[in-house]
Design a protein around this motif. Structure first.
Motif, PDB file in Angstrom:
ATOM      1  N   THR A 149      54.162 -33.043   9.046  1.00 36.85           N
ATOM      2  CA  THR A 149      54.834 -34.178   9.687  1.00 36.85           C
ATOM      3  C   THR A 149      55.185 -35.309   8.723  1.00 36.85           C
ATOM      4  OG1 THR A 149      52.674 -35.047  10.316  1.00 36.85           O
ATOM      5  CG2 THR A 149      53.841 -33.726  11.955  1.00 36.85           C
ATOM      6  N   PRO A 189      59.307 -35.132   7.705  1.00 36.29           N
ATOM      7  CA  PRO A 189      60.335 -35.819   8.498  1.00 36.29           C
ATOM      8  C   PRO A 189      60.089 -37.328   8.610  1.00 36.29           C
ATOM      9  CG  PRO A 189      58.974 -34.449   9.919  1.00 36.29           C
ATOM     10  CD  PRO A 189      58.596 -34.137   8.514  1.00 36.29           C
ATOM     11  N   THR A 190      58.836 -37.738   8.556  1.00 36.93           N
ATOM     12  CA  THR A 190      58.548 -39.171   8.634  1.00 36.93           C
ATOM     13  C   THR A 190      59.147 -39.904   7.439  1.00 36.93           C
ATOM     14  OG1 THR A 190      56.492 -38.722   9.819  1.00 36.93           O
ATOM     15  CG2 THR A 190      56.706 -40.890   8.792  1.00 36.93           C
ATOM     16  N   LEU A 219      63.018 -39.807   7.649  1.00 32.18           N
ATOM     17  CA  LEU A 219      63.562 -40.761   8.625  1.00 32.18           C
ATOM     18  C   LEU A 219      63.491 -42.187   8.097  1.00 32.18           C
ATOM     19  CD1 LEU A 219      62.275 -39.336  12.021  1.00 32.18           C
ATOM     20  CD2 LEU A 219      64.647 -39.525  11.254  1.00 32.18           C
ATOM     21  N   SER A 262      60.518 -35.557  -0.340  1.00 29.39           N
ATOM     22  CA  SER A 262      60.798 -36.623   0.627  1.00 29.39           C
ATOM     23  C   SER A 262      60.404 -37.985   0.053  1.00 29.39           C
ATOM     24  CB  SER A 262      60.031 -36.382   1.925  1.00 29.39           C
ATOM     25  OG  SER A 262      60.427 -35.178   2.516  1.00 29.39           O
TER      26      SER A 262
END
Length: 163
Positions: A48, A51-52, A55, A135
């Motif tokens: 998780t 995507p955190t 975003l 990310s």
């Protein structure tokens, strides 16, 4: 010390490349050294975070584009409050440091697992760690772009302005 020099010492400066690079390398090396010793005691990494962070990077990218347009007074935009810009710069600086830390920690984690990729557990963790490191780098870039977007363009009458 003259007053002008004192004021310059208290100014917020743009984030350079040295501090984020130092954080990435320092956190990566530390994690690379520590993970093999304690890996068997760790649980699976949560996916998780990927995507955190993405975003958050997307939000900062959108904020950067909008802020840049408002600072440059593009047609159809309202001027932005200086206090809002200061808050965005502080947020961008914090996000840049956090993105560098995430990239370093999870990059070091992924590199530490390269020797044991034959294990399903390690392979899954390496993929998650690699994705999270990527990310983090995207967040770092987005944060630096937001910080850049908050700069006020030089006017033509200032010394050093571009012709």
């Amino acid at each position: 010390m003259p007053k002008d020099e004192q004021e310059n010492n208290h100014r917020m400066r743009p984030t350079g490349w040295r501090v984020p690079l130092g954080i990435v390398l320092g956190a990566g090396i530390l994690t690379f050294v520590v993970v093999p010793r304690f890996y068997s005691d760790l649980v699976l990494l949560p996916w998780t975070a990927i995507p955190t962070l993405l975003l958050l990077a997307l939000g900062e990218g959108i904020a950067a584009v909008q802020t840049r347009r408002r600072i440059r007074r593009a047609p159809g935009t309202e001027p932005i409050e200086p206090l809002s810009v200061a808050r965005l710069v502080a947020f961008a600086k914090a996000s840049a440091l956090f993105g560098a830390l995430a990239a370093g920690v999870f990059g070091g984690f992924a590199l530490a697992l390269l020797d044991i990729l034959h294990s399903t557990h390690a392979r899954a963790d390496a993929l998650v760690a690699g994705g999270t490191a990527l990310s983090g780098l995207i967040l770092l870039g987005s944060a630096l772009f937001l910080e850049y977007a908050c700069r006020v363009p030089k006017s033509d009458d200032e010394p050093g302005a571009r012709a």
